[in-house]
Scaffold this motif. Structure first.
Motif, PDB file in Angstrom:
ATOM      1  N   GLU A  36       0.828  -1.195   0.000  1.00 14.94           N
ATOM      2  CA  GLU A  36       0.000   0.000   0.000  1.00 14.94           C
ATOM      3  C   GLU A  36       0.868   1.252   0.000  1.00 14.94           C
ATOM      4  O   GLU A  36       1.935   1.289   0.598  1.00 14.94           O
ATOM      5  CB  GLU A  36      -0.875   0.042   1.249  1.00 14.94           C
ATOM      6  N   GLU A  60      -3.091   5.206   0.716  1.00 17.59           N
ATOM      7  CA  GLU A  60      -3.989   4.079   0.921  1.00 17.59           C
ATOM      8  C   GLU A  60      -4.031   3.651   2.378  1.00 17.59           C
ATOM      9  O   GLU A  60      -5.033   3.137   2.853  1.00 17.59           O
ATOM     10  CB  GLU A  60      -3.566   2.898   0.054  1.00 17.59           C
ATOM     11  N   LYS A  84      -6.549   6.195   4.368  1.00 16.75           N
ATOM     12  CA  LYS A  84      -7.918   6.425   3.915  1.00 16.75           C
ATOM     13  C   LYS A  84      -8.923   5.684   4.788  1.00 16.75           C
ATOM     14  O   LYS A  84      -8.603   4.667   5.418  1.00 16.75           O
ATOM     15  CB  LYS A  84      -8.085   6.029   2.449  1.00 16.75           C
ATOM     16  N   ARG A 118     -11.761   3.212   5.652  1.00 12.11           N
ATOM     17  CA  ARG A 118     -12.138   1.927   5.051  1.00 12.11           C
ATOM     18  C   ARG A 118     -13.488   1.444   5.524  1.00 12.11           C
ATOM     19  O   ARG A 118     -14.149   0.702   4.842  1.00 12.11           O
ATOM     20  CB  ARG A 118     -11.090   0.886   5.379  1.00 12.11           C
ATOM     21  N   TYR A 119     -13.876   1.814   6.703  1.00 12.56           N
ATOM     22  CA  TYR A 119     -15.140   1.325   7.248  1.00 12.56           C
ATOM     23  C   TYR A 119     -16.274   2.164   6.711  1.00 12.56           C
ATOM     24  O   TYR A 119     -16.263   3.379   6.794  1.00 12.56           O
ATOM     25  CB  TYR A 119     -15.117   1.394   8.775  1.00 12.56           C
TER      26      TYR A 119
END
Length: 69
Positions: free
Chosen positions: A44, A48, A51, A53-54
């Protein structure tokens, strides 16, 4: 009961104890091999990694509803 003798048949094989000792040393040798490798590189980029994600999608909300969280 008497034990069968290897000298009668003329065939010398590996007894059970030796077989398990060889198998155990093979497992130990296989476990050491991955430890000797190089350090893994990250796949990554920095953007990335940070950022979000959930995401609370309908699927997640349904899971919470069914499991009463």
């Amino acid at each position: 009961m008497s034990k069968p003798s290897d000298s009668k048949s003329g065939v010398k094989g590996v007894d059970r104890r030796s077989l398990f000792l060889m198998g155990g040393s093979a497992v130990a040798a296989a476990a050491v091999v991955p430890l000797a490798g190089t350090e893994a590189a990250a796949d990554e980029s920095q953007s990335e990694r940070v950022k979000a994600r959930y995401k609370e999608t309908d699927h997640v909300k349904n899971f919470y509803r069914v499991n009463r969280y």
